[in-house]
Motif scaffolding. Structure first.
Motif, mmCIF file in Angstrom:
data_model
loop_
_atom_site.group_PDB
_atom_site.id
_atom_site.type_symbol
_atom_site.label_atom_id
_atom_site.label_comp_id
_atom_site.label_asym_id
_atom_site.label_seq_id
_atom_site.Cartn_x
_atom_site.Cartn_y
_atom_site.Cartn_z
ATOM 1 N N TYR A 180 0.692 -2.175 10.967
ATOM 2 C CA TYR A 180 1.865 -1.548 10.873
ATOM 3 C C TYR A 180 1.936 -0.547 9.717
ATOM 4 C CZ TYR A 180 3.546 -5.738 13.429
ATOM 5 O OH TYR A 180 3.891 -6.532 14.525
ATOM 6 N N CYS A 181 2.550 0.416 9.732
ATOM 7 C CA CYS A 181 2.935 1.241 8.637
ATOM 8 C C CYS A 181 4.281 1.114 8.126
ATOM 9 C CB CYS A 181 2.678 2.890 8.943
ATOM 10 S SG CYS A 181 3.552 3.348 9.942
ATOM 11 N N ALA A 182 4.454 1.299 6.759
ATOM 12 C CA ALA A 182 5.735 1.063 6.205
ATOM 13 C C ALA A 182 5.846 2.231 4.945
ATOM 14 C CB ALA A 182 6.025 -0.314 5.319
ATOM 15 N N ALA A 183 6.962 2.627 4.778
ATOM 16 C CA ALA A 183 7.323 3.818 3.810
ATOM 17 C C ALA A 183 8.295 3.490 3.031
ATOM 18 C CB ALA A 183 7.418 5.043 4.429
ATOM 19 N N ASP A 184 8.414 3.852 1.712
ATOM 20 C CA ASP A 184 9.366 3.711 0.925
ATOM 21 C C ASP A 184 9.424 4.798 -0.239
ATOM 22 O OD1 ASP A 184 11.518 1.079 0.809
ATOM 23 O OD2 ASP A 184 12.018 2.787 -0.117
ATOM 24 N N GLN A 185 10.567 4.836 -1.191
ATOM 25 C CA GLN A 185 10.485 5.500 -2.058
ATOM 26 C C GLN A 185 10.684 4.394 -3.422
ATOM 27 O OE1 GLN A 185 13.341 8.587 -1.379
ATOM 28 N NE2 GLN A 185 11.758 10.060 -1.518
ATOM 29 N N CYS A 186 9.620 4.169 -4.221
ATOM 30 C CA CYS A 186 9.790 3.296 -5.097
ATOM 31 C C CYS A 186 9.233 3.724 -6.615
ATOM 32 C CB CYS A 186 8.882 2.068 -4.957
ATOM 33 S SG CYS A 186 7.131 2.110 -4.419
ATOM 34 N N SER A 187 9.315 2.653 -7.727
ATOM 35 C CA SER A 187 8.707 3.201 -8.885
ATOM 36 C C SER A 187 7.231 2.732 -9.118
ATOM 37 C CB SER A 187 9.702 2.628 -9.750
ATOM 38 O OG SER A 187 9.864 1.285 -9.688
ATOM 39 N N GLN A 188 6.735 1.979 -8.556
ATOM 40 C CA GLN A 188 5.260 1.339 -8.524
ATOM 41 C C GLN A 188 4.571 2.530 -8.492
ATOM 42 O OE1 GLN A 188 7.432 -0.497 -6.342
ATOM 43 N NE2 GLN A 188 7.980 -2.028 -7.913
ATOM 44 N N PRO A 189 3.458 2.446 -9.170
ATOM 45 C CA PRO A 189 2.750 3.741 -9.248
ATOM 46 C C PRO A 189 1.467 3.949 -7.981
ATOM 47 C CG PRO A 189 1.585 1.773 -10.693
ATOM 48 C CD PRO A 189 2.939 1.458 -10.196
ATOM 49 N N VAL A 190 1.455 2.836 -7.348
ATOM 50 C CA VAL A 190 0.447 3.141 -6.325
ATOM 51 C C VAL A 190 1.216 2.487 -5.080
ATOM 52 C CG1 VAL A 190 -1.703 2.541 -5.150
ATOM 53 C CG2 VAL A 190 -1.357 2.775 -7.531
ATOM 54 N N CYS A 191 1.217 0.993 -4.681
ATOM 55 C CA CYS A 191 1.896 0.612 -3.564
ATOM 56 C C CYS A 191 3.419 0.070 -3.857
ATOM 57 C CB CYS A 191 0.897 -0.556 -3.085
ATOM 58 S SG CYS A 191 -0.542 -0.208 -2.510
ATOM 59 N N CYS A 192 4.171 -0.048 -3.019
ATOM 60 C CA CYS A 192 5.574 -0.505 -3.248
ATOM 61 C C CYS A 192 5.497 -2.020 -3.152
ATOM 62 C CB CYS A 192 6.410 -0.045 -2.219
ATOM 63 S SG CYS A 192 6.962 1.930 -2.289
ATOM 64 N N ILE A 232 -1.150 4.618 -0.135
ATOM 65 C CA ILE A 232 -1.215 5.752 -0.744
ATOM 66 C C ILE A 232 0.458 6.193 -1.318
ATOM 67 C CG2 ILE A 232 -0.826 7.141 1.473
ATOM 68 C CD1 ILE A 232 -2.659 9.211 0.130
ATOM 69 N N SER A 233 0.239 6.619 -2.597
ATOM 70 C CA SER A 233 1.636 6.931 -3.220
ATOM 71 C C SER A 233 1.761 8.111 -2.799
ATOM 72 C CB SER A 233 1.418 6.881 -4.747
ATOM 73 O OG SER A 233 0.264 7.789 -5.199
ATOM 74 N N SER A 234 3.197 8.626 -2.953
ATOM 75 C CA SER A 234 3.846 9.785 -2.483
ATOM 76 C C SER A 234 3.075 10.827 -3.304
ATOM 77 C CB SER A 234 5.174 9.898 -2.958
ATOM 78 O OG SER A 234 5.388 9.781 -4.549
ATOM 79 N N GLY A 235 3.126 12.124 -2.539
ATOM 80 C CA GLY A 235 2.263 13.387 -2.789
ATOM 81 C C GLY A 235 0.853 13.341 -2.836
ATOM 82 N N ASP A 236 0.270 12.495 -2.009
ATOM 83 C CA ASP A 236 -1.083 12.027 -1.885
ATOM 84 C C ASP A 236 -1.752 12.064 -3.421
ATOM 85 O OD1 ASP A 236 -4.130 14.449 -0.826
ATOM 86 O OD2 ASP A 236 -3.462 12.167 -0.516
ATOM 87 N N GLY A 237 -1.142 10.845 -3.922
ATOM 88 C CA GLY A 237 -1.725 10.391 -5.256
ATOM 89 C C GLY A 237 -2.578 9.308 -5.319
ATOM 90 N N ASN A 238 -2.182 8.336 -5.671
ATOM 91 C CA ASN A 238 -3.138 7.104 -5.963
ATOM 92 C C ASN A 238 -3.179 6.432 -4.551
ATOM 93 O OD1 ASN A 238 -3.241 7.512 -8.805
ATOM 94 N ND2 ASN A 238 -1.293 6.442 -9.088
ATOM 95 N N ARG A 239 -4.457 5.651 -4.545
ATOM 96 C CA ARG A 239 -4.564 4.964 -3.261
ATOM 97 C C ARG A 239 -4.998 3.422 -3.804
ATOM 98 N NH1 ARG A 239 -5.989 10.167 -2.237
ATOM 99 N NH2 ARG A 239 -5.898 11.074 -0.010
ATOM 100 N N TYR A 240 -4.760 2.480 -2.863
ATOM 101 C CA TYR A 240 -4.916 1.114 -3.218
ATOM 102 C C TYR A 240 -5.884 0.781 -1.856
ATOM 103 C CZ TYR A 240 -4.915 -3.721 -2.671
ATOM 104 O OH TYR A 240 -4.995 -5.195 -2.404
ATOM 105 N N TYR A 241 -7.123 0.076 -1.933
ATOM 106 C CA TYR A 241 -7.621 -0.697 -0.907
ATOM 107 C C TYR A 241 -8.188 -1.958 -1.212
ATOM 108 C CZ TYR A 241 -8.822 4.152 0.483
ATOM 109 O OH TYR A 241 -8.815 5.483 0.907
ATOM 110 N N PRO A 242 -7.441 -3.229 -0.657
ATOM 111 C CA PRO A 242 -7.961 -4.364 -0.863
ATOM 112 C C PRO A 242 -9.486 -4.715 -0.449
ATOM 113 C CG PRO A 242 -6.838 -4.260 1.510
ATOM 114 C CD PRO A 242 -6.902 -2.702 0.845
ATOM 115 N N ALA A 243 -10.078 -5.634 -1.264
ATOM 116 C CA ALA A 243 -11.493 -5.727 -1.225
ATOM 117 C C ALA A 243 -12.044 -5.864 0.301
ATOM 118 C CB ALA A 243 -11.877 -7.163 -2.122
#
Length: 121
Positions: free
Chosen positions: A93-105, A49-60
């Motif tokens: 595992y969870c991981a967090a970062d601040q990045c420029s990608q629109p959804v996942c880092c 999930i992107s920062s600010g509760d924006g975009n989400r990605y789900y693998p198939a």
């Protein structure tokens, strides 16, 4: 610091909710991704999930069964997992970062210690 919790042993078809809690930072300002590693296998990307509760990605492999979201009051990101199957077994595992990608880092610099999810009858 990231701390995962909620891992357990569940039967096939069951549900589980795991959480990733941050201390010292506002997790809402970070992109958060979940990863799964089964014994003897490479780490696999799970929802993010992107920062600010924006975009989400789900693998198939989990689309339609898993839901990622934020609980801002608790400064956590959760992963609601429904219709769990033995193939979902692994350390999450969870991981967090601040990045420029629109959804996942592409890469994450902050990781939790993992929580074990076992799906077995």
């Amino acid at each position: 610091q990231l701390v995962e919790s909620g891992g357990d042993v569940v039967r096939p078809g069951g549900s589980l909710r795991i959480s990733c809690q941050a201390s010292g930072v506002d997790l809402g300002a970070f992109t958060v991704g979940w990863f799964r590693q089964a014994p003897g296998q490479e780490r696999e990307r799970m929802p993010c999930i992107s920062s600010g509760d924006g975009n989400r990605y789900y693998p198939a492999s989990v689309s339609g069964r898993f839901t990622i979201g934020r609980d801002s009051a608790k400064n956590t990101v959760f992963l609601q997992m429904n219709d769990l199957q033995p193939a979902d077994t692994g350390v999450y595992y969870c991981a967090a970062d601040q990045c420029s990608q629109p959804v996942c880092c592409t890469n994450y610099n902050n990781w939790g210690q993992g929580t074990q999810v076992t799906v077995s009858s």
